[in-house]
Write an enzyme that holds these catalytic residues in place. Structure first.
Site, short mmCIF file in Angstrom:
data_model
loop_
_atom_site.label_atom_id
_atom_site.label_comp_id
_atom_site.label_asym_id
_atom_site.label_seq_id
_atom_site.Cartn_x
_atom_site.Cartn_y
_atom_site.Cartn_z
CG ASP A 49 -0.39 0.01 2.52
OD1 ASP A 49 0.84 -0.14 2.62
OD2 ASP A 49 -1.13 0.15 3.52
CG ASP A 88 0.43 -4.03 2.15
OD1 ASP A 88 0.41 -4.84 3.10
OD2 ASP A 88 1.30 -3.16 1.99
CE LYS A 117 3.29 -5.93 3.76
NZ LYS A 117 2.78 -4.77 4.52
CD GLU A 186 7.86 -0.34 7.42
OE1 GLU A 186 6.91 -1.05 7.07
OE2 GLU A 186 8.09 0.80 6.96
O1 KIV Z 1 3.54 -1.04 1.57
C1 KIV Z 1 4.66 -1.54 1.47
O2 KIV Z 1 5.38 -1.37 0.49
C2 KIV Z 1 5.13 -2.35 2.60
C3 KIV Z 1 6.57 -2.73 2.64
C4 KIV Z 1 7.43 -1.55 2.78
C5 KIV Z 1 6.84 -3.76 3.64
O3 KIV Z 1 4.37 -2.66 3.47
#
Ligand code: KIV
Length: 268
Positions: A49, A88, A117, A186
């Site tokens: 995201d 995401d 995720k 993270e």
């Molecule tokens: O949104 C994203 O790109 C992420 C990564 C940085 C882990 O969640």
């Protein structure tokens, strides 16, 4: 035996953890770049995201919608053959409860993702359980969780003090126990990430979490040197593509203005 040239599936993640083989993950948001990264041999592609900032020009990830994620997941899926594709779950697609979360996770799978995720630890345990019960693989995301930007008071390293460090250990455990197959760590200190990695049986994927995670992920525009608005310490630019892109566009503009493009060879 699976080699890294075969189609990667969720079954490879525990094998890599067991063998100590590092997992390579990168973000992509469209078919063109997904194809390039897939052909370059990454293990996993994340439709993050982060789309909000690096593609849509938003100030943070909070304005990214399910419609955005479905559209871009579909595009990335069409460019991906071999890598494992993760999408995401955007802000408000899972926070309101497990029922909505399952429906939204399902939409991302219908768009072509092989897993979703979602951000959070113990607070999303039940949601992860509900999604995995529907046979939708879930990757967790603990530590600096960008959707919590206002609770964190900005994008700050998390877990520097002992109490929050312990909370993050518990969060990572909770995510594993709820059925996640892997977890992103993270923006946490490298020692804490190493401890969590040693404690968990599922692989950890680090971003700003030091070298002792089971794998690493970077946002493609950061890695390629295309995004300049925000340059966190953990980003290594493996390319400097902004300049050659600008140079090419300047050369094009000069030729159009100077009347040298298109030439005879470009005309019918
Ligand atoms: O949104 C994203 O790109 C992420 C990564 C940085 C882990 O969640």
């Amino acid at each position: 035996m699976t080699t890294r040239s075969d189609k990667i599936t969720i079954l490879d993640f525990p094998r890599w953890k067991e063998k100590g083989e590092r997992i390579v993950m990168i973000t992509a948001y469209d078919a063109l770049f997904a194809r390039i990264f897939d052909e370059a041999g990454v293990d996993s592609i994340l439709v993050g995201d982060s789309l909000g900032q690096v593609v849509l020009g938003l100030p943070n990830t909070l304005g990214v919608t399910m419609e955005d994620m479905v559209r871009h997941t579909g595009a990335a899926a069409r460019g991906t053959k071999r890598a494992f594709l993760i999408a995401d779950m955007p802000f408000l697609s899972f926070q309101a409860g497990p029922y909505e979360a399952v429906r939204n996770a399902g939409r991302l799978l219908q768009a072509g993702a092989e897993s979703v995720k979602l951000e959070g630890g113990r607070a999303v345990e039940e949601t992860i359980r509900a999604i995995t019960r529907c046979d939708i693989p879930v990757m967790g995301h603990v530590g600096l969780t960008p959707q919590s930007v206002h609770r964190m008071g900005g994008y700050r390293v998390q877990g520097r003090d002992t109490a929050i460090g312990q909370r993050l250990r518990d969060d990572a455990r909770a995510v594993q126990e709820a059925g996640a197959f892997s977890v992103v760590l993270e923006g946490i200190p490298a020692d804490l990430a190493a401890e969590i990695t040693a404690d968990l049986s599922i692989p950890t994927i680090g971003i700003g979490a030091g070298p002792r995670c089971d794998g690493q992920v970077l946002v493609m525009q950061d890695l390629l040197g295309l995004f300049e608005e925000f340059r966190p310490k953990f980003v290594k630019r493996f390319g400097e593509l902004k300049k050659p892109v600008e140079d090419a566009v300047r050369a094009y503009a000069a030729e159009v203005r100077g009347g040298t493009f298109p030439g005879k060879e470009h005309s019918f």
